[in-house]
Write an enzyme that holds these catalytic residues in place. Sequence first.
Site, PDB file in Angstrom:
ATOM      1  N   MET A  79     -12.726   3.211   0.592  1.00  0.00           N
ATOM      2  CA  MET A  79     -13.295   3.519   1.917  1.00  0.00           C
ATOM      3  C   MET A  79     -14.157   4.757   1.710  1.00  0.00           C
ATOM      4  SD  MET A  79      -9.807   2.729   3.945  1.00  0.00           S
ATOM      5  CE  MET A  79      -8.923   2.648   2.396  1.00  0.00           C
ATOM      6  N   MET A 117     -10.312  -6.503   7.382  1.00  0.00           N
ATOM      7  CA  MET A 117      -9.543  -5.369   7.911  1.00  0.00           C
ATOM      8  C   MET A 117      -8.992  -5.761   9.279  1.00  0.00           C
ATOM      9  SD  MET A 117      -9.429  -2.930   5.719  1.00  0.00           S
ATOM     10  CE  MET A 117      -8.539  -1.803   6.789  1.00  0.00           C
ATOM     11  N   ASP A 158      -5.442   3.075  -1.545  1.00  0.00           N
ATOM     12  CA  ASP A 158      -6.461   3.342  -0.524  1.00  0.00           C
ATOM     13  C   ASP A 158      -7.190   4.640  -0.831  1.00  0.00           C
ATOM     14  OD1 ASP A 158      -6.156   1.185   1.488  1.00  0.00           O
ATOM     15  OD2 ASP A 158      -4.096   1.933   1.555  1.00  0.00           O
ATOM     16  N   HIS A 197      -8.865  -0.153  -2.938  1.00  0.00           N
ATOM     17  CA  HIS A 197      -9.639  -0.358  -1.707  1.00  0.00           C
ATOM     18  C   HIS A 197     -10.430   0.923  -1.441  1.00  0.00           C
ATOM     19  CE1 HIS A 197      -9.286  -0.862   2.992  1.00  0.00           C
ATOM     20  NE2 HIS A 197     -10.536  -0.934   2.566  1.00  0.00           N
ATOM     21  N   GLY A 216      -8.685   3.859   7.653  1.00  0.00           N
ATOM     22  CA  GLY A 216      -8.521   5.308   7.664  1.00  0.00           C
ATOM     23  C   GLY A 216      -7.082   5.785   7.734  1.00  0.00           C
ATOM     24  N   MET A 248     -10.044   7.234   0.243  1.00  0.00           N
ATOM     25  CA  MET A 248     -10.817   7.646   1.438  1.00  0.00           C
ATOM     26  C   MET A 248     -11.538   8.954   1.152  1.00  0.00           C
ATOM     27  SD  MET A 248      -7.841   7.019   4.207  1.00  0.00           S
ATOM     28  CE  MET A 248      -6.938   5.475   4.296  1.00  0.00           C
ATOM     29  N   SER A 272       0.852  -1.194   0.000  1.00  0.00           N
ATOM     30  CA  SER A 272       0.000   0.000   0.000  1.00  0.00           C
ATOM     31  C   SER A 272       0.880   1.234   0.000  1.00  0.00           C
ATOM     32  CB  SER A 272      -0.877   0.017   1.255  1.00  0.00           C
ATOM     33  OG  SER A 272      -1.364   1.332   1.463  1.00  0.00           O
ATOM     34  N   HIS A 309      -1.564  -1.679  -3.994  1.00  0.00           N
ATOM     35  CA  HIS A 309      -2.771  -1.402  -3.204  1.00  0.00           C
ATOM     36  C   HIS A 309      -2.965   0.105  -3.067  1.00  0.00           C
ATOM     37  CE1 HIS A 309      -5.781  -2.604  -0.118  1.00  0.00           C
ATOM     38  NE2 HIS A 309      -5.409  -1.497   0.522  1.00  0.00           N
ATOM     39  N   GLY A 330      -2.671   4.565   7.924  1.00  0.00           N
ATOM     40  CA  GLY A 330      -1.613   3.567   7.918  1.00  0.00           C
ATOM     41  C   GLY A 330      -0.950   3.524   9.291  1.00  0.00           C
ATOM     42  N   ASP A 385      -5.403  -6.431   5.723  1.00  0.00           N
ATOM     43  CA  ASP A 385      -4.912  -5.062   5.520  1.00  0.00           C
ATOM     44  C   ASP A 385      -4.882  -4.342   6.866  1.00  0.00           C
ATOM     45  OD1 ASP A 385      -4.353  -2.561   4.539  1.00  0.00           O
ATOM     46  OD2 ASP A 385      -6.267  -2.294   3.485  1.00  0.00           O
ATOM     47  N   GLY A 386      -3.673  -3.922   7.267  1.00  0.00           N
ATOM     48  CA  GLY A 386      -3.517  -3.171   8.505  1.00  0.00           C
ATOM     49  C   GLY A 386      -2.643  -3.898   9.512  1.00  0.00           C
ATOM     50  N   GLY A 387      -1.508  -3.310   9.821  1.00  0.00           N
ATOM     51  CA  GLY A 387      -0.637  -3.892  10.837  1.00  0.00           C
ATOM     52  C   GLY A 387       0.053  -5.171  10.395  1.00  0.00           C
TER      53      GLY A 387
HETATM   54  C1  DX5 Z   1      -5.909   1.551   6.182  1.00  0.00           C
HETATM   55  C2  DX5 Z   1      -5.581   1.154   4.778  1.00  0.00           C
HETATM   56  C3  DX5 Z   1      -4.389   0.311   4.634  1.00  0.00           C
HETATM   57  C4  DX5 Z   1      -3.121   0.884   5.125  1.00  0.00           C
HETATM   58  C5  DX5 Z   1      -2.366  -0.256   5.710  1.00  0.00           C
HETATM   59  O1  DX5 Z   1      -7.150   2.171   6.201  1.00  0.00           O
HETATM   60  O2  DX5 Z   1      -6.659   0.453   4.198  1.00  0.00           O
HETATM   61  O3  DX5 Z   1      -4.237  -0.166   3.315  1.00  0.00           O
HETATM   62  O4  DX5 Z   1      -2.340   1.506   4.158  1.00  0.00           O
HETATM   63  O5  DX5 Z   1      -1.446   0.303   6.481  1.00  0.00           O
HETATM   64  P1  DX5 Z   1      -0.341  -0.393   7.347  1.00  0.00           P
HETATM   65  O6  DX5 Z   1       0.234  -1.526   6.592  1.00  0.00           O
HETATM   66  O7  DX5 Z   1       0.571   0.765   7.519  1.00  0.00           O
HETATM   67  O8  DX5 Z   1      -0.983  -0.806   8.643  1.00  0.00           O
HETATM   68 ZN    ZN Z   2      -6.257  -0.640   2.271  1.00  0.00          ZN
END
Ligand code: DX5
Ligand code: ZN
Length: 217
Positions: free
Chosen positions: A68, A137, A35, A66, A142, A37, A8, A33, A144, A175-177
């Site tokens: 959001m 998720m 994102d 993705h 929202g 928003m 991402s 990827h 990173g 996705d996330g962490g």
């Molecule tokens: C969060 C996004 C993610 C984000 C992941 O809302 O959808 O794609 O970039 O971020 P990391 O890998 O930094 O947790």
């Molecule tokens: Zn994402």
Amino acid sequence: MKPILSPSILTADFTRLGDTIQIINKSSADWIHLDIMDGVYVPNISFGFPVIESIKKIAAKPLDVHLMIEDADRYINRFRDAGADILTVHYEACVHLQRTLANIRALGMKAGVALNPHTPVMLLKNLLRYTDMVLIMTVNPGFGGQTFVEESWSKIAEMRRMIDESGYDILIQVDGGVDLSNAVKLVETGVNVLVAGNTVFGSPDPAATIEKFVKLF
Ligand code: DX5
Ligand code: ZN
């Protein structure tokens, strides 16, 4: 099995977006990827069509978009025209989700559904026929760089069972962490697609970090 890696760009340096895409192009990563928003569905605003179109011109890998955003139906054809290959909408933001997924496929894209950490996987039971990918998720969307929500492990395992029992060919994305310490266990639990933002673009050498991910498998 070897997972798909989808870096991402959310936390990459946007003054050097072209360089970022070239890093992914030249790497062993599989997808890019993006994102999107809208500042309504999530408390953040990222980027939109002109940026996606510019990325598409130089991207050598599929664009994994993705959304959001609220009211995704209004924009599905515009995301296709901008260059999306996989389009993921949020379960919580779609009132007529079956129709939305069918429309995404009808426009030639792969259809993904994302579930927030509080949304049970069981809610997708009657939609599997219309779904190419489920995005679980592992943080609240929202931003990173957030911390992985531990309850995700059982959701991934449950989703894996549900998909296997259904017989449909559906990818599970997280996705996330996601980082180098949890990636292997995620794949062992049933994940097919790893999204990594901060781990890659918050590192001093993003290209080397992508290769570290790939070498785990
Ligand atoms: C969060 C996004 C993610 C984000 C992941 O809302 O959808 O794609 O970039 O971020 P990391 O890998 O930094 O947790
Ligand atoms: Zn994402």
